[in-house]
Design a protein around this motif. Structure first.
Motif, PDB file in Angstrom:
ATOM      1  N   TYR A 272      43.248  45.769  39.358  1.00  0.00           N
ATOM      2  CA  TYR A 272      43.791  44.916  40.533  1.00  0.00           C
ATOM      3  C   TYR A 272      45.335  44.409  40.402  1.00  0.00           C
ATOM      4  O   TYR A 272      45.882  44.667  39.270  1.00  0.00           O
ATOM      5  N   PRO A 273      45.972  44.121  41.360  1.00  0.00           N
ATOM      6  CA  PRO A 273      47.351  43.650  41.295  1.00  0.00           C
ATOM      7  C   PRO A 273      47.337  42.233  40.454  1.00  0.00           C
ATOM      8  O   PRO A 273      46.302  41.580  40.053  1.00  0.00           O
ATOM      9  N   ALA A 274      48.444  41.698  40.272  1.00  0.00           N
ATOM     10  CA  ALA A 274      48.745  40.731  39.341  1.00  0.00           C
ATOM     11  C   ALA A 274      47.996  39.553  39.881  1.00  0.00           C
ATOM     12  O   ALA A 274      47.368  38.573  38.671  1.00  0.00           O
ATOM     13  N   ASP A 275      47.824  39.251  41.040  1.00  0.00           N
ATOM     14  CA  ASP A 275      46.908  37.885  41.462  1.00  0.00           C
ATOM     15  C   ASP A 275      45.380  38.103  41.519  1.00  0.00           C
ATOM     16  O   ASP A 275      44.808  37.476  42.016  1.00  0.00           O
ATOM     17  N   GLY A 276      44.933  39.266  41.121  1.00  0.00           N
ATOM     18  CA  GLY A 276      43.707  39.745  41.236  1.00  0.00           C
ATOM     19  C   GLY A 276      43.319  40.177  42.560  1.00  0.00           C
ATOM     20  O   GLY A 276      41.928  40.219  42.749  1.00  0.00           O
ATOM     21  N   GLY A 277      44.188  40.242  43.396  1.00  0.00           N
ATOM     22  CA  GLY A 277      43.749  40.494  44.651  1.00  0.00           C
ATOM     23  C   GLY A 277      43.360  39.214  45.676  1.00  0.00           C
ATOM     24  O   GLY A 277      44.037  39.022  46.855  1.00  0.00           O
ATOM     25  N   TYR A 278      42.676  38.176  44.990  1.00  0.00           N
ATOM     26  CA  TYR A 278      42.391  37.043  45.815  1.00  0.00           C
ATOM     27  C   TYR A 278      42.486  35.708  44.762  1.00  0.00           C
ATOM     28  O   TYR A 278      42.185  34.556  45.183  1.00  0.00           O
ATOM     29  N   GLY A 279      42.828  35.995  43.453  1.00  0.00           N
ATOM     30  CA  GLY A 279      43.281  34.977  42.650  1.00  0.00           C
ATOM     31  C   GLY A 279      41.962  34.807  41.766  1.00  0.00           C
ATOM     32  O   GLY A 279      42.131  33.786  40.736  1.00  0.00           O
ATOM     33  N   HIS A 280      40.853  35.448  41.832  1.00  0.00           N
ATOM     34  CA  HIS A 280      39.736  35.322  40.839  1.00  0.00           C
ATOM     35  C   HIS A 280      40.279  35.229  39.351  1.00  0.00           C
ATOM     36  O   HIS A 280      40.707  36.185  39.201  1.00  0.00           O
ATOM     37  N   PRO A 281      39.993  34.441  38.475  1.00  0.00           N
ATOM     38  CA  PRO A 281      40.505  34.335  37.135  1.00  0.00           C
ATOM     39  C   PRO A 281      40.172  35.832  36.306  1.00  0.00           C
ATOM     40  O   PRO A 281      40.764  36.409  35.547  1.00  0.00           O
ATOM     41  N   ASP A 282      38.887  36.241  36.554  1.00  0.00           N
ATOM     42  CA  ASP A 282      38.569  37.464  36.122  1.00  0.00           C
ATOM     43  C   ASP A 282      39.199  38.828  36.534  1.00  0.00           C
ATOM     44  O   ASP A 282      39.526  39.568  35.717  1.00  0.00           O
ATOM     45  N   HIS A 283      39.374  38.753  37.754  1.00  0.00           N
ATOM     46  CA  HIS A 283      40.454  39.919  38.162  1.00  0.00           C
ATOM     47  C   HIS A 283      41.899  39.688  37.852  1.00  0.00           C
ATOM     48  O   HIS A 283      42.293  40.861  37.308  1.00  0.00           O
ATOM     49  N   VAL A 284      42.290  38.652  37.545  1.00  0.00           N
ATOM     50  CA  VAL A 284      43.637  38.286  37.098  1.00  0.00           C
ATOM     51  C   VAL A 284      43.660  38.830  35.762  1.00  0.00           C
ATOM     52  O   VAL A 284      44.462  39.561  35.016  1.00  0.00           O
TER      53      VAL A 284
END
Length: 291
Positions: free
Chosen positions: A149-161
């Motif tokens: 994912y990109p730096a913001d996780g795509g939509y901000g989910h902490p696990d994506h980040v």
């Protein structure tokens, strides 16, 4: 002797279903290529996901808390549909728990919840161990291309980040070309315009800017996934606790929704941004990547 694939693609995803939602067609495309090996790394079991079917609601953390184990089976079915032969949980199944999320403002934007489980993937003190675990996989596989994912996780989910953060850190040790998942604004707009013509759509149509997008000129690669539409849809159906596909009968589908019941289209392309900035509009993630 079976030839060793020349090209190696590795994807790092936070939860079961993420691999299908954002990269299912891309995975199916490259998994079908005998000259490309695909490795999927999933970081948690998705224990905090909201369960859609009422008959399975007790699997969730407020009930028996068995959703993570159930989703292992869903993920295995999705991997089979997409053709993934090499799937791994980061370190081991259940080592890190889904951190959950809090809603943050407009649309589907997410934030870190106030309280984290002691095994939560997003806990600050877990970072170094997670980087070590992912770097070990990279050392073994030696992919030329990595997707997360990109730096913001795509939509901000902490696990994506966190998945983004540990991937970037691990690639400092074992370099590869890095791409981030994305949806260009024009691609989403075209998909939603098509859904607007559907009279009996059972999902709520999203408000303006409710679903995350990036400017069209930020997209570096567009992967044509039309040939693998059936595999994508089968993989989406496999994640039945998290995804509703419409129409519900087996076969082609028009749209899907998560537990928020917001309609999302199924475009014929999956889009990515190269970590090293804008470049040529390519149709192959391996274009320009080292062999």
């Amino acid at each position: 002797m079976t030839p060793v694939p020349r090209r190696r693609l590795l994807l790092v995803h936070a939860h079961p279903d993420d691999e299908t939602l954002t990269t299912g067609g891309t995975i199916a495309r490259y998994a079908a290529d005998p000259d490309t090996a695909v490795t999927l790394v999933t970081c948690t079991l998705g224990e905090e996901g909201e369960v859609i079917p009422p008959e399975l609601a007790l699997l969730g953390p407020g009930g028996s808390d068995q959703l993570g184990g159930y989703r292992i089976g869903e993920l295995a079915a999705a991997c089979a549909a997409l053709g993934v032969a090499d799937h791994r949980f980061l370190s081991r199944p259940g080592r890190w728990r889904d951190s959950g999320m809090a809603l943050a403002g407009h649309g589907v934007r997410a934030a870190t919840p106030e309280h984290l489980h002691e095994r939560a993937f997003a806990r600050p003190e877990a970072f170094d161990e997670q980087v070590d675990a992912l770097a070990a996989v990279l050392e073994e596989v030696r992919p030329q291309v990595v997707v997360t994912y990109p730096a913001d996780g795509g939509y901000g989910h902490p696990d994506h980040v966190r998945a983004h953060q540990i991937t970037v850190a691990a690639l400092q040790r074992v370099p590869a070309r890095l791409y981030f998942t994305a949806v260009g604004r024009s691609t989403l707009d075209a998909g939603l315009a098509a859904l607007a013509e559907v009279a009996d759509l059972p999902f709520r149509r999203p408000d303006t800017d409710e679903l995350p997008t990036v400017p069209d000129d930020a997209i570096t690669a567009r992967i044509d996934v039309r040939t693998h539409r059936a595999a994508r849809i089968a993989a989406l159906r496999a994640h039945a606790t998290q995804v509703t596909v419409w129409p519900e009968a087996d076969g082609d589908a028009i749209a899907f929704a998560l537990s928020n019941l917001v309609a999302q289209p199924l475009p014929d392309v999956e889009e990515f941004m190269a970590a090293d900035g804008p470049g040529h509009d390519v149709d192959d993630l391996f274009a320009g990547a080292g062999e």
